[in-house]
Design a protein around this motif. Structure first.
Motif, PDB file in Angstrom:
ATOM      1  N   TRP A 196      16.799  11.598  -4.911  1.00 29.26           N
ATOM      2  CA  TRP A 196      15.691  10.876  -4.291  1.00 29.26           C
ATOM      3  C   TRP A 196      14.849  10.156  -5.336  1.00 29.26           C
ATOM      4  CZ3 TRP A 196      13.875  15.417  -0.665  1.00 29.26           C
ATOM      5  CH2 TRP A 196      14.732  15.478   0.450  1.00 29.26           C
ATOM      6  N   GLN A 197      14.572  10.827  -6.438  1.00 28.42           N
ATOM      7  CA  GLN A 197      13.746  10.209  -7.478  1.00 28.42           C
ATOM      8  C   GLN A 197      14.438   9.008  -8.101  1.00 28.42           C
ATOM      9  OE1 GLN A 197      12.683  14.077  -9.625  1.00 28.42           O
ATOM     10  NE2 GLN A 197      10.805  12.887  -9.873  1.00 28.42           N
ATOM     11  N   SER A 198      15.739   9.095  -8.271  1.00 28.78           N
ATOM     12  CA  SER A 198      16.461   7.986  -8.907  1.00 28.78           C
ATOM     13  C   SER A 198      16.622   6.795  -7.971  1.00 28.78           C
ATOM     14  CB  SER A 198      17.840   8.463  -9.383  1.00 28.78           C
ATOM     15  OG  SER A 198      18.657   8.853  -8.286  1.00 28.78           O
ATOM     16  N   ARG A 199      16.667   7.047  -6.660  1.00 35.60           N
ATOM     17  CA  ARG A 199      16.917   5.977  -5.700  1.00 35.60           C
ATOM     18  C   ARG A 199      15.646   5.344  -5.148  1.00 35.60           C
ATOM     19  NH1 ARG A 199      20.665   8.134  -1.077  1.00 35.60           N
ATOM     20  NH2 ARG A 199      20.203   6.023  -0.327  1.00 35.60           N
ATOM     21  N   HIS A 200      14.521   6.056  -5.200  1.00 38.51           N
ATOM     22  CA  HIS A 200      13.315   5.577  -4.536  1.00 38.51           C
ATOM     23  C   HIS A 200      12.149   5.522  -5.520  1.00 38.51           C
ATOM     24  CE1 HIS A 200      15.506   6.079  -0.775  1.00 38.51           C
ATOM     25  NE2 HIS A 200      15.792   7.318  -1.134  1.00 38.51           N
ATOM     26  N   ASP A 201      11.789   4.325  -5.926  1.00 38.84           N
ATOM     27  CA  ASP A 201      10.725   4.152  -6.907  1.00 38.84           C
ATOM     28  C   ASP A 201       9.367   4.610  -6.386  1.00 38.84           C
ATOM     29  OD1 ASP A 201      12.554   3.094  -8.658  1.00 38.84           O
ATOM     30  OD2 ASP A 201      12.116   0.996  -8.132  1.00 38.84           O
ATOM     31  N   HIS A 202       9.204   4.623  -5.079  1.00 40.23           N
ATOM     32  CA  HIS A 202       7.909   4.982  -4.504  1.00 40.23           C
ATOM     33  C   HIS A 202       7.766   6.495  -4.291  1.00 40.23           C
ATOM     34  CE1 HIS A 202      10.720   4.644  -1.153  1.00 40.23           C
ATOM     35  NE2 HIS A 202       9.894   5.355  -0.406  1.00 40.23           N
ATOM     36  N   PHE A 203       8.759   7.274  -4.731  1.00 44.05           N
ATOM     37  CA  PHE A 203       8.762   8.722  -4.519  1.00 44.05           C
ATOM     38  C   PHE A 203       8.568   9.446  -5.846  1.00 44.05           C
ATOM     39  CE2 PHE A 203      11.372  12.696  -4.212  1.00 44.05           C
ATOM     40  CZ  PHE A 203      10.510  13.392  -3.367  1.00 44.05           C
ATOM     41  N   GLN A 204       7.599  10.355  -5.876  1.00 42.73           N
ATOM     42  CA  GLN A 204       7.282  11.113  -7.084  1.00 42.73           C
ATOM     43  C   GLN A 204       7.216  12.601  -6.746  1.00 42.73           C
ATOM     44  OE1 GLN A 204       3.687   9.808  -8.967  1.00 42.73           O
ATOM     45  NE2 GLN A 204       3.711  11.385 -10.544  1.00 42.73           N
ATOM     46  N   VAL A 205       7.722  13.437  -7.654  1.00 45.83           N
ATOM     47  CA  VAL A 205       7.747  14.884  -7.437  1.00 45.83           C
ATOM     48  C   VAL A 205       7.014  15.594  -8.566  1.00 45.83           C
ATOM     49  CG1 VAL A 205       9.179  16.951  -7.204  1.00 45.83           C
ATOM     50  CG2 VAL A 205       9.967  14.799  -6.237  1.00 45.83           C
TER      51      VAL A 205
END
Length: 338
Positions: free
Chosen positions: A256-265
């Motif tokens: 998810w982090q690699s595919r979605h720039d708007h997602f942060q964990v």
């Protein structure tokens, strides 16, 4: 003789039997109001009595104080009418056409996710479909009349197999069974979908999502749905556990982090050992540090009740209107008495 129940501001009207709660009456008539545990613990169903008298039921002071009662507030999962009643509550429209079912299911697969966490994959009859919203939960129905609530970790399109994340509870009868005698092909009955913990699609505000332990399960379903929709709302997900080995789904989070720039964990460990090099402490403190002004976000919080309550309070202190806080506190549901 049933009492008359009127809901503001929608104007919906219905009968409410004198032995059923306001929440039960609303759901029976197909009107969805916010609720979670249904046993007076999570306070999700708190609303206002505008007129009429109710029996408030057995609720703890920390969940519904005497001052709140005096101001007209009640927990609708506990309050039963003593007269005709007018209430004020925000209704949830997205779940109005979803049917709550009682179904058998077969254990199709058991997967160990972490030392004390197992995933159960339940197969429902081929002639059935379970319509639900990501984030909702089901109740496993026990033979003694009890029930145990578990969030759905999959998305609605994958309802051929329902995914549950179950943490072993010391001394827990059902979780002991899950980690002991339960095997593939066993039959479990459940009721669902239940709850109002799901994404409000009408909003475009940035998303704050916070989980402890297996509170990740409903968040997982929500995130998969958002990504599938192509949503670009900024998302910051905080996940807190006691020990680093309690984390799971590492590859999925990395993808998810690699595919979605708007997602942060942000993953946090409250009881780290020397092998953990990431963030430490509790998610409540970290979230408020990162969001000193929380007024512009939507917050979705799931996990241990202490975290849910403390973070909800802290976010309101940081300027977030409670109408933008959606929570699911993990508590045991009571057995039905009828």
């Amino acid at each position: 003789m049933p009492y008359h129940l009127h809901i503001e501001p929608s104007g919906h009207e219905m009968g409410c039997d004198n032995d059923e709660t306001i929440l039960e009456a609303a759901l029976r008539h197909g009107f969805n109001i916010p609720y979670g545990c249904r046993n007076g613990t999570c306070a999700t169903c708190k609303g206002r009595i505008l007129s009429g008298e109710v029996d408030y039921g057995k609720v703890e002071e920390k969940v519904l104080s005497a001052a709140e009662k005096a101001s007209g507030l009640a927990l609708f999962c506990q309050a039963t009418p003593l007269s005709d009643v007018i209430i004020e509550v925000r209704e949830i429209g997205a779940a109005k056409d979803i049917q709550i079912k009682t179904l058998p299911s077969r254990v199709a697969k058991i997967v160990d996710l972490a030392p004390d966490v197992r995933a159960l994959f339940l197969k429902i009859p081929i002639t059935e479909r379970l319509q639900f919203l990501p984030g909702q939960y089901i109740d496993i129905l026990l033979k003694d009349g009890g029930r145990r609530s578990f969030s759905l970790a999959n998305v609605p399109g994958d309802d051929a197999l329902l995914e549950l994340h179950i943490k072993k509870v010391p001394g827990g009868a059902f979780t002991g069974h899950v980690f002991g005698a339960l095997k593939e092909k066993d039959i479990l009955r459940f009721e669902g979908p239940l709850g109002t913990f799901f994404i409000r699609q009408e909003s475009t505000r940035p998303l704050l999502m916070v989980a402890t332990g297996t509170g990740f399960a409903p968040i997982k379903g929500m995130l998969e749905s958002l990504f599938a929709q192509g949503s670009i709302r900024p998302i910051h997900f905080y996940w807190g556990v006691r020990h680093a080995e309690d984390f799971y789904c590492h590859d999925l989070l990395s993808e998810w982090q690699s595919r979605h720039d708007h997602f942060q964990v942000t993953r946090m460990v409250s009881r780290p050992d020397a092998s953990w090099s990431g963030a430490t402490g509790y998610v409540t403190a970290q979230v408020i540090h990162d969001f000193p002004d929380a007024s512009a976000i939507d917050a979705y919080i799931c996990g241990h009740p202490d975290m849910v309550f403390s973070l909800s309070d802290a976010l309101q202190g940081a300027g977030l209107n409670p109408e933008h806080i959606f929570a699911d506190a993990f508590v045991f549901a009571k057995a039905k008495t009828s």
